[in-house]
Design a protein around this motif. Structure first.
Motif, PDB file in Angstrom:
ATOM      1  N   SER A 179       0.829  -1.205   0.000  1.00 39.20           N
ATOM      2  CA  SER A 179       0.000   0.000   0.000  1.00 39.20           C
ATOM      3  C   SER A 179       0.860   1.250   0.000  1.00 39.20           C
ATOM      4  O   SER A 179       1.883   1.332   0.684  1.00 39.20           O
ATOM      5  CB  SER A 179      -0.920   0.004   1.228  1.00 39.20           C
ATOM      6  OG  SER A 179      -1.636   1.212   1.301  1.00 39.20           O
ATOM      7  N   LYS A 180       0.439   2.260  -0.760  1.00 36.16           N
ATOM      8  CA  LYS A 180       1.173   3.518  -0.826  1.00 36.16           C
ATOM      9  C   LYS A 180       0.773   4.469   0.299  1.00 36.16           C
ATOM     10  O   LYS A 180       1.496   5.425   0.589  1.00 36.16           O
ATOM     11  CB  LYS A 180       0.935   4.190  -2.178  1.00 36.16           C
ATOM     12  CG  LYS A 180       1.486   3.408  -3.363  1.00 36.16           C
ATOM     13  CD  LYS A 180       1.208   4.123  -4.679  1.00 36.16           C
ATOM     14  CE  LYS A 180       1.742   3.325  -5.863  1.00 36.16           C
ATOM     15  NZ  LYS A 180       1.444   3.988  -7.160  1.00 36.16           N
ATOM     16  N   SER A 181      -0.375   4.246   0.907  1.00 38.70           N
ATOM     17  CA  SER A 181      -0.859   5.137   1.959  1.00 38.70           C
ATOM     18  C   SER A 181      -0.686   4.493   3.330  1.00 38.70           C
ATOM     19  O   SER A 181      -0.600   3.272   3.461  1.00 38.70           O
ATOM     20  CB  SER A 181      -2.330   5.482   1.727  1.00 38.70           C
ATOM     21  OG  SER A 181      -3.120   4.314   1.674  1.00 38.70           O
ATOM     22  N   ARG A 182      -0.658   5.326   4.352  1.00 37.53           N
ATOM     23  CA  ARG A 182      -0.509   4.830   5.722  1.00 37.53           C
ATOM     24  C   ARG A 182      -1.824   4.242   6.210  1.00 37.53           C
ATOM     25  O   ARG A 182      -2.907   4.687   5.859  1.00 37.53           O
ATOM     26  CB  ARG A 182      -0.078   5.966   6.656  1.00 37.53           C
ATOM     27  CG  ARG A 182       1.336   6.475   6.404  1.00 37.53           C
ATOM     28  CD  ARG A 182       1.803   7.362   7.549  1.00 37.53           C
ATOM     29  NE  ARG A 182       1.932   6.574   8.760  1.00 37.53           N
ATOM     30  CZ  ARG A 182       1.431   6.926   9.944  1.00 37.53           C
ATOM     31  NH1 ARG A 182       0.744   8.037  10.066  1.00 37.53           N
ATOM     32  NH2 ARG A 182       1.604   6.166  11.008  1.00 37.53           N
ATOM     33  N   SER A 183      -1.724   3.221   7.021  1.00 38.24           N
ATOM     34  CA  SER A 183      -2.883   2.597   7.645  1.00 38.24           C
ATOM     35  C   SER A 183      -2.398   1.888   8.903  1.00 38.24           C
ATOM     36  O   SER A 183      -1.194   1.616   9.052  1.00 38.24           O
ATOM     37  CB  SER A 183      -3.541   1.580   6.698  1.00 38.24           C
ATOM     38  OG  SER A 183      -2.709   0.443   6.530  1.00 38.24           O
ATOM     39  N   GLY A 195      -6.010   7.700   5.640  1.00 37.58           N
ATOM     40  CA  GLY A 195      -4.692   7.553   5.031  1.00 37.58           C
ATOM     41  C   GLY A 195      -4.737   7.694   3.529  1.00 37.58           C
ATOM     42  O   GLY A 195      -3.857   8.322   2.925  1.00 37.58           O
ATOM     43  N   ARG A 196      -5.766   7.151   2.904  1.00 39.67           N
ATOM     44  CA  ARG A 196      -5.883   7.267   1.438  1.00 39.67           C
ATOM     45  C   ARG A 196      -6.110   8.711   1.011  1.00 39.67           C
ATOM     46  O   ARG A 196      -5.688   9.111  -0.063  1.00 39.67           O
ATOM     47  CB  ARG A 196      -7.032   6.385   0.935  1.00 39.67           C
ATOM     48  CG  ARG A 196      -6.680   4.902   0.874  1.00 39.67           C
ATOM     49  CD  ARG A 196      -7.822   4.114   0.270  1.00 39.67           C
ATOM     50  NE  ARG A 196      -7.417   2.744   0.028  1.00 39.67           N
ATOM     51  CZ  ARG A 196      -6.836   2.309  -1.080  1.00 39.67           C
ATOM     52  NH1 ARG A 196      -6.576   3.173  -2.050  1.00 39.67           N
ATOM     53  NH2 ARG A 196      -6.500   1.050  -1.238  1.00 39.67           N
ATOM     54  N   ARG A 197      -6.791   9.476   1.851  1.00 41.83           N
ATOM     55  CA  ARG A 197      -7.028  10.891   1.527  1.00 41.83           C
ATOM     56  C   ARG A 197      -5.846  11.774   1.900  1.00 41.83           C
ATOM     57  O   ARG A 197      -5.836  12.970   1.604  1.00 41.83           O
ATOM     58  CB  ARG A 197      -8.263  11.399   2.286  1.00 41.83           C
ATOM     59  CG  ARG A 197      -9.567  10.715   1.917  1.00 41.83           C
ATOM     60  CD  ARG A 197     -10.753  11.523   2.439  1.00 41.83           C
ATOM     61  NE  ARG A 197     -10.685  11.745   3.877  1.00 41.83           N
ATOM     62  CZ  ARG A 197     -11.256  10.964   4.793  1.00 41.83           C
ATOM     63  NH1 ARG A 197     -11.940   9.893   4.398  1.00 41.83           N
ATOM     64  NH2 ARG A 197     -11.182  11.242   6.072  1.00 41.83           N
TER      65      ARG A 197
END
Length: 394
Positions: free
Chosen positions: A190-194, A260-262
């Protein structure tokens, strides 16, 4: 007597031939799907003193419905697999507008008010389609107010109850459950944090760094690495142990994933949850390295206090196995809050000073004293809390 005007919905569909018969695959807008479907929940019915079970669906799980309702609010929401429906033949009209290929059809699903004089024959709009598989997704879409959300459906026409039950059983029993360890491992991409990605990064660092108390003790993807005999914990077990102190439930995990995606800012723990979510400050502030160091220090103290039990690979020891790890993580929250303020990195020496108060010896960590499963983990945590005197901060 209940009456209803004629109502219908028309969709484009593709006819697929299979041994059971024809299946029509298409898509229906979420609101329309909610409006025309009902669920055949299996339940005990008594009639004239005779008990029998009717229906094919399992009970709705309110928790799962809430999780789906939160999930569909995200920009990454998708249901790639079809909702499976059964529709009575009298409620279906099919046209083949494409003369070159009659597999492509226009399907109209309608209510059947003509049977209002006979309640057994009438089919009202809200009962046009019976759900064979997908009831939680549909219920989770109730009240959905976002952008267009078409749901792909597989429609069986006039399937009797026996066929519906067979299809339900096939869909739900023939699936191979995906390893949670594999799921967590895939968050690395994944490129975004979670929350899951943070926990995955921490676990990988602890497992792969020489000198770590968890070095080569964790089975990546849930399977033992060929040639290694020291892997006593699954990746899913360790990730879950950390994740429980970052998010209070699955809904919060989904919310954080969407934030995270936003590229948004993660909220701190609510006051009511702060005593439990002791690792959330590290996640909120993006301090994965500090989180790794904190857990490293805790398990280093465990390793120093009980070296034989922690490093043992033979049967008879449980400290470095699932219920031992779970018990240690249940104790960790209390020990951490006793030692310092959440968000700070406690040292191995501070944790070791606490653990030295325990009367437990290496040989005590066996399945007879701490039975496998959650009861053994709870017993270990309680004993450590009592013997080290950290229970007052819970």
């Amino acid at each position: 007597m209940l009456t209803e005007s004629p109502r219908s919905v028309t969709i484009s569909a593709l006819r697929i031939r299979q041994p059971i018969g024809d299946i029509y695959v298409g898509s229906i807008p979420a609101k329309t799907l909610v409006d025309i479907t009902d669920f055949d929940i299996r339940q005990l019915v008594s009639e004239r003193g005779i008990d029998s079970y009717l229906g094919i669906q399992r009970d709705l799980d309110p928790k799962r419905v809430k999780e789906i309702a939160q999930y569909v609010k995200g920009t990454d929401a998708t249901f790639p697999t079809a909702v499976v429906l059964a529709v009575p033949e009298k409620c279906v009209t099919i046209e083949s507008p494409c003369s070159a290929d009659d597999r492509f059809v226009r399907m109209t699903l309608s209510n059947y008010p003509q049977g209002e004089d006979d309640p057994e024959e009438a089919v009202y709009y809200r009962h046009i389609a019976r759900v064979i598989d997908g009831q939680h997704r549909i219920r989770g879409l109730e009240g959905y107010a976002g952008a267009d959300f078409d749901v792909n459906v597989s429609i069986f026409i006039d399937a009797d109850i026996a066929d519906q039950a067979s299809i339900f059983a096939t869909v739900n029993l023939a699936q191979t459950k995906v390893s949670k360890s594999l799921v967590y491992d895939l968050f690395e991409l994944s490129k975004s944090r979670s929350p899951e990605k943070t926990c995955h990064s921490v676990v990988v660092a602890l497992e792969s760094t020489k000198g770590s108390p968890l070095y080569r003790k964790i089975k990546r993807l849930g399977k033992a690495t060929p040639g290694r005999y020291s892997e006593t914990l699954s990746q899913a077990t360790v990730v879950a142990g950390v994740l429980q102190y970052i998010c209070k439930d699955k809904i919060q995990i989904i919310q954080d994933r969407q934030i995270g995606r936003r590229g948004g800012t993660f909220p701190p723990a609510q006051p009511a949850d702060a005593s439990k979510l002791v690792l959330r400050p590290f996640f909120v502030e993006g301090r994965d390295a500090d989180l790794t160091n904190l857990l490293w220090n805790f398990f280093e103290a465990v390793q120093e206090r009980w070296p034989d039990a922690w490093d043992a690979n033979a049967n008879g020891y449980m400290l470095n196995r699932t219920n031992g790890f779970d018990g240690l993580m249940r104790y960790f929250r209390h020990a951490y809050r006793y030692t310092t303020t959440p968000g700070k990195v406690a040292t191995a020496a501070q944790f070791k000073k606490l653990l030295d108060k325990s009367k437990l010896q290496d040989d005590d960590f066996n399945p007879q004293n701490f039975v496998p499963g959650s009861s053994g983990a709870s017993a270990l945590a309680r004993r450590l809390i009592e013997e080290t005197g950290v229970g007052l901060v819970s």
